[in-house]
Design a protein around this motif. Structure first.
Motif, PDB file in Angstrom:
ATOM      1  N   GLU A 119       0.864  -1.176   0.000  1.00 47.80           N
ATOM      2  CA  GLU A 119       0.000   0.000   0.000  1.00 47.80           C
ATOM      3  C   GLU A 119       0.904   1.231   0.000  1.00 47.80           C
ATOM      4  OE1 GLU A 119      -3.311   0.131  -0.095  1.00 47.80           O
ATOM      5  OE2 GLU A 119      -3.773  -1.989   0.265  1.00 47.80           O
ATOM      6  N   LYS A 120       0.522   2.266  -0.750  1.00 49.68           N
ATOM      7  CA  LYS A 120       1.309   3.500  -0.787  1.00 49.68           C
ATOM      8  C   LYS A 120       1.029   4.395   0.409  1.00 49.68           C
ATOM      9  CE  LYS A 120       1.951   3.982  -5.747  1.00 49.68           C
ATOM     10  NZ  LYS A 120       1.724   4.875  -6.894  1.00 49.68           N
ATOM     11  N   GLU A 121      -0.120   4.255   1.020  1.00 47.17           N
ATOM     12  CA  GLU A 121      -0.496   5.081   2.161  1.00 47.17           C
ATOM     13  C   GLU A 121      -0.844   4.178   3.337  1.00 47.17           C
ATOM     14  OE1 GLU A 121      -3.725   7.542   0.948  1.00 47.17           O
ATOM     15  OE2 GLU A 121      -2.615   8.436  -0.687  1.00 47.17           O
ATOM     16  N   ALA A 122      -0.710   4.702   4.549  1.00 49.37           N
ATOM     17  CA  ALA A 122      -1.084   3.945   5.735  1.00 49.37           C
ATOM     18  C   ALA A 122      -2.596   3.762   5.742  1.00 49.37           C
ATOM     19  CB  ALA A 122      -0.628   4.675   6.978  1.00 49.37           C
ATOM     20  N   VAL A 123      -3.047   2.520   5.902  1.00 52.89           N
ATOM     21  CA  VAL A 123      -4.472   2.210   5.933  1.00 52.89           C
ATOM     22  C   VAL A 123      -4.779   1.512   7.246  1.00 52.89           C
ATOM     23  CG1 VAL A 123      -4.752   2.069   3.439  1.00 52.89           C
ATOM     24  CG2 VAL A 123      -4.074   0.039   4.694  1.00 52.89           C
ATOM     25  N   GLU A 124      -6.003   1.682   7.739  1.00 50.67           N
ATOM     26  CA  GLU A 124      -6.415   1.009   8.960  1.00 50.67           C
ATOM     27  C   GLU A 124      -6.930  -0.390   8.666  1.00 50.67           C
ATOM     28  OE1 GLU A 124      -9.069   3.331  11.289  1.00 50.67           O
ATOM     29  OE2 GLU A 124      -7.816   5.108  11.198  1.00 50.67           O
ATOM     30  N   ALA A 125      -7.549  -0.557   7.514  1.00 49.97           N
ATOM     31  CA  ALA A 125      -8.106  -1.855   7.129  1.00 49.97           C
ATOM     32  C   ALA A 125      -7.966  -2.017   5.623  1.00 49.97           C
ATOM     33  CB  ALA A 125      -9.566  -1.959   7.545  1.00 49.97           C
ATOM     34  N   ALA A 126      -7.875  -3.274   5.184  1.00 49.82           N
ATOM     35  CA  ALA A 126      -7.762  -3.571   3.753  1.00 49.82           C
ATOM     36  C   ALA A 126      -8.407  -4.925   3.491  1.00 49.82           C
ATOM     37  CB  ALA A 126      -6.305  -3.581   3.323  1.00 49.82           C
ATOM     38  N   GLN A 127      -8.729  -5.150   2.237  1.00 47.21           N
ATOM     39  CA  GLN A 127      -9.293  -6.440   1.844  1.00 47.21           C
ATOM     40  C   GLN A 127      -8.225  -7.236   1.113  1.00 47.21           C
ATOM     41  OE1 GLN A 127     -12.881  -6.192  -0.424  1.00 47.21           O
ATOM     42  NE2 GLN A 127     -13.198  -8.403  -0.400  1.00 47.21           N
ATOM     43  N   CYS A 128      -8.011  -8.476   1.553  1.00 49.36           N
ATOM     44  CA  CYS A 128      -6.993  -9.329   0.958  1.00 49.36           C
ATOM     45  C   CYS A 128      -7.376  -9.670  -0.482  1.00 49.36           C
ATOM     46  CB  CYS A 128      -6.837 -10.603   1.787  1.00 49.36           C
ATOM     47  SG  CYS A 128      -5.665 -11.786   1.077  1.00 49.36           S
ATOM     48  N   PRO A 129      -6.452  -9.469  -1.418  1.00 47.64           N
ATOM     49  CA  PRO A 129      -6.756  -9.789  -2.818  1.00 47.64           C
ATOM     50  C   PRO A 129      -6.943 -11.294  -3.057  1.00 47.64           C
ATOM     51  CG  PRO A 129      -4.740  -8.458  -2.645  1.00 47.64           C
ATOM     52  CD  PRO A 129      -5.154  -8.816  -1.278  1.00 47.64           C
ATOM     53  N   ARG A 130      -6.356 -12.153  -2.227  1.00 50.43           N
ATOM     54  CA  ARG A 130      -6.454 -13.601  -2.417  1.00 50.43           C
ATOM     55  C   ARG A 130      -7.732 -14.179  -1.804  1.00 50.43           C
ATOM     56  NH1 ARG A 130      -1.909 -17.257   0.040  1.00 50.43           N
ATOM     57  NH2 ARG A 130      -0.732 -16.600  -1.779  1.00 50.43           N
ATOM     58  N   CYS A 131      -7.913 -14.001  -0.492  1.00 51.47           N
ATOM     59  CA  CYS A 131      -9.020 -14.661   0.200  1.00 51.47           C
ATOM     60  C   CYS A 131     -10.225 -13.756   0.435  1.00 51.47           C
ATOM     61  CB  CYS A 131      -8.547 -15.259   1.525  1.00 51.47           C
ATOM     62  SG  CYS A 131      -8.069 -14.033   2.760  1.00 51.47           S
ATOM     63  N   GLY A 132     -10.078 -12.453   0.207  1.00 57.04           N
ATOM     64  CA  GLY A 132     -11.187 -11.518   0.374  1.00 57.04           C
ATOM     65  C   GLY A 132     -11.468 -11.140   1.819  1.00 57.04           C
ATOM     66  N   LEU A 133     -10.648 -11.586   2.755  1.00 55.26           N
ATOM     67  CA  LEU A 133     -10.825 -11.288   4.163  1.00 55.26           C
ATOM     68  C   LEU A 133     -10.539  -9.810   4.433  1.00 55.26           C
ATOM     69  CD1 LEU A 133     -11.314 -12.555   7.005  1.00 55.26           C
ATOM     70  CD2 LEU A 133      -8.845 -12.826   7.166  1.00 55.26           C
ATOM     71  N   LEU A 134     -11.399  -9.184   5.231  1.00 55.80           N
ATOM     72  CA  LEU A 134     -11.156  -7.814   5.631  1.00 55.80           C
ATOM     73  C   LEU A 134     -10.193  -7.869   6.808  1.00 55.80           C
ATOM     74  CD1 LEU A 134     -11.855  -4.809   5.304  1.00 55.80           C
ATOM     75  CD2 LEU A 134     -13.658  -5.159   6.985  1.00 55.80           C
ATOM     76  N   VAL A 135      -9.026  -7.257   6.676  1.00 51.51           N
ATOM     77  CA  VAL A 135      -8.000  -7.331   7.709  1.00 51.51           C
ATOM     78  C   VAL A 135      -7.754  -5.954   8.305  1.00 51.51           C
ATOM     79  CG1 VAL A 135      -6.856  -9.355   6.742  1.00 51.51           C
ATOM     80  CG2 VAL A 135      -6.162  -7.102   5.983  1.00 51.51           C
ATOM     81  N   LEU A 136      -7.554  -5.924   9.618  1.00 56.54           N
ATOM     82  CA  LEU A 136      -7.130  -4.697  10.289  1.00 56.54           C
ATOM     83  C   LEU A 136      -5.615  -4.629  10.193  1.00 56.54           C
ATOM     84  CD1 LEU A 136      -9.357  -4.723  13.478  1.00 56.54           C
ATOM     85  CD2 LEU A 136      -9.598  -3.292  11.460  1.00 56.54           C
ATOM     86  N   VAL A 137      -5.081  -3.503   9.783  1.00 58.75           N
ATOM     87  CA  VAL A 137      -3.645  -3.353   9.566  1.00 58.75           C
ATOM     88  C   VAL A 137      -3.019  -2.763  10.829  1.00 58.75           C
ATOM     89  CG1 VAL A 137      -1.873  -2.269   8.153  1.00 58.75           C
ATOM     90  CG2 VAL A 137      -4.001  -3.046   7.101  1.00 58.75           C
ATOM     91  N   LYS A 138      -2.095  -3.486  11.407  1.00 58.95           N
ATOM     92  CA  LYS A 138      -1.350  -3.032  12.589  1.00 58.95           C
ATOM     93  C   LYS A 138       0.086  -2.799  12.139  1.00 58.95           C
ATOM     94  CE  LYS A 138       0.590  -4.961  16.672  1.00 58.95           C
ATOM     95  NZ  LYS A 138       0.659  -6.136  17.504  1.00 58.95           N
ATOM     96  N   ILE A 139       0.548  -1.558  12.231  1.00 62.03           N
ATOM     97  CA  ILE A 139       1.903  -1.224  11.804  1.00 62.03           C
ATOM     98  C   ILE A 139       2.842  -1.511  12.955  1.00 62.03           C
ATOM     99  CG2 ILE A 139       3.439   0.589  10.970  1.00 62.03           C
ATOM    100  CD1 ILE A 139       0.994   1.890   9.707  1.00 62.03           C
ATOM    101  N   GLU A 140       3.782  -2.429  12.752  1.00 62.76           N
ATOM    102  CA  GLU A 140       4.737  -2.821  13.785  1.00 62.76           C
ATOM    103  C   GLU A 140       5.958  -1.910  13.716  1.00 62.76           C
ATOM    104  OE1 GLU A 140       5.635  -6.908  13.083  1.00 62.76           O
ATOM    105  OE2 GLU A 140       3.668  -7.588  13.737  1.00 62.76           O
ATOM    106  N   PRO A 141       6.509  -1.550  14.875  1.00 72.32           N
ATOM    107  CA  PRO A 141       7.746  -0.759  14.860  1.00 72.32           C
ATOM    108  C   PRO A 141       8.901  -1.614  14.377  1.00 72.32           C
ATOM    109  CG  PRO A 141       7.116  -1.301  17.111  1.00 72.32           C
ATOM    110  CD  PRO A 141       6.023  -1.800  16.214  1.00 72.32           C
ATOM    111  N   ARG A 142       9.930  -0.948  13.880  1.00 73.53           N
ATOM    112  CA  ARG A 142      11.081  -1.671  13.336  1.00 73.53           C
ATOM    113  C   ARG A 142      11.816  -2.401  14.382  1.00 73.53           C
ATOM    114  NH1 ARG A 142      14.320   0.938   8.773  1.00 73.53           N
ATOM    115  NH2 ARG A 142      13.018   0.108   7.191  1.00 73.53           N
TER     116      ARG A 142
END
Length: 100
Positions: free
Chosen positions: A77-100
């Motif tokens: 993703e080019k921008e930070a998103v809170e949720a996205a839909q998986c292109p493979r399984c179609g599952l709606l996923v919550l995106v958690k950004i992990e620190p390095r």
């Protein structure tokens, strides 16, 4: 108040009236380049310093976010998103950004 003396401060400081007075004569310039003259030429560099001139270019950058679904599919993703839909399984996923 104007004209009153501050008795709380140290006594060795200059008064505001003394600071605002113009100097009797202007200081002489020591920088010849400021007067339109030439600066002294550098004939050699000090030992241990190497100077290399190279062309300077420009670049553009962009942060890219890699998203990883539970099914194993990864996408970007080019921008930070809170949720996205998986292109493979179609599952709606919550995106958690992990620190390095």
């Amino acid at each position: 108040m104007a004209g009153t003396k501050d008795t709380d401060g140290p006594e060795d400081l200059a008064s505001l009236a003394e600071l605002m007075q113009a100097p009797e004569r202007a200081p002489a310039h020591t920088n010849a380049a400021a007067d339109g003259g030439t600066a002294p030429k550098i004939t050699r560099m000090p030992d241990g310093i190497e100077v290399v001139e190279r062309r300077l270019g420009q670049a553009t950058a962009q942060w890219v976010l890699q998203v990883h679904c539970e099914c194993g599919r990864r996408w970007f993703e080019k921008e930070a998103v809170e949720a996205a839909q998986c292109p493979r399984c179609g599952l709606l996923v919550l995106v958690k950004i992990e620190p390095r």
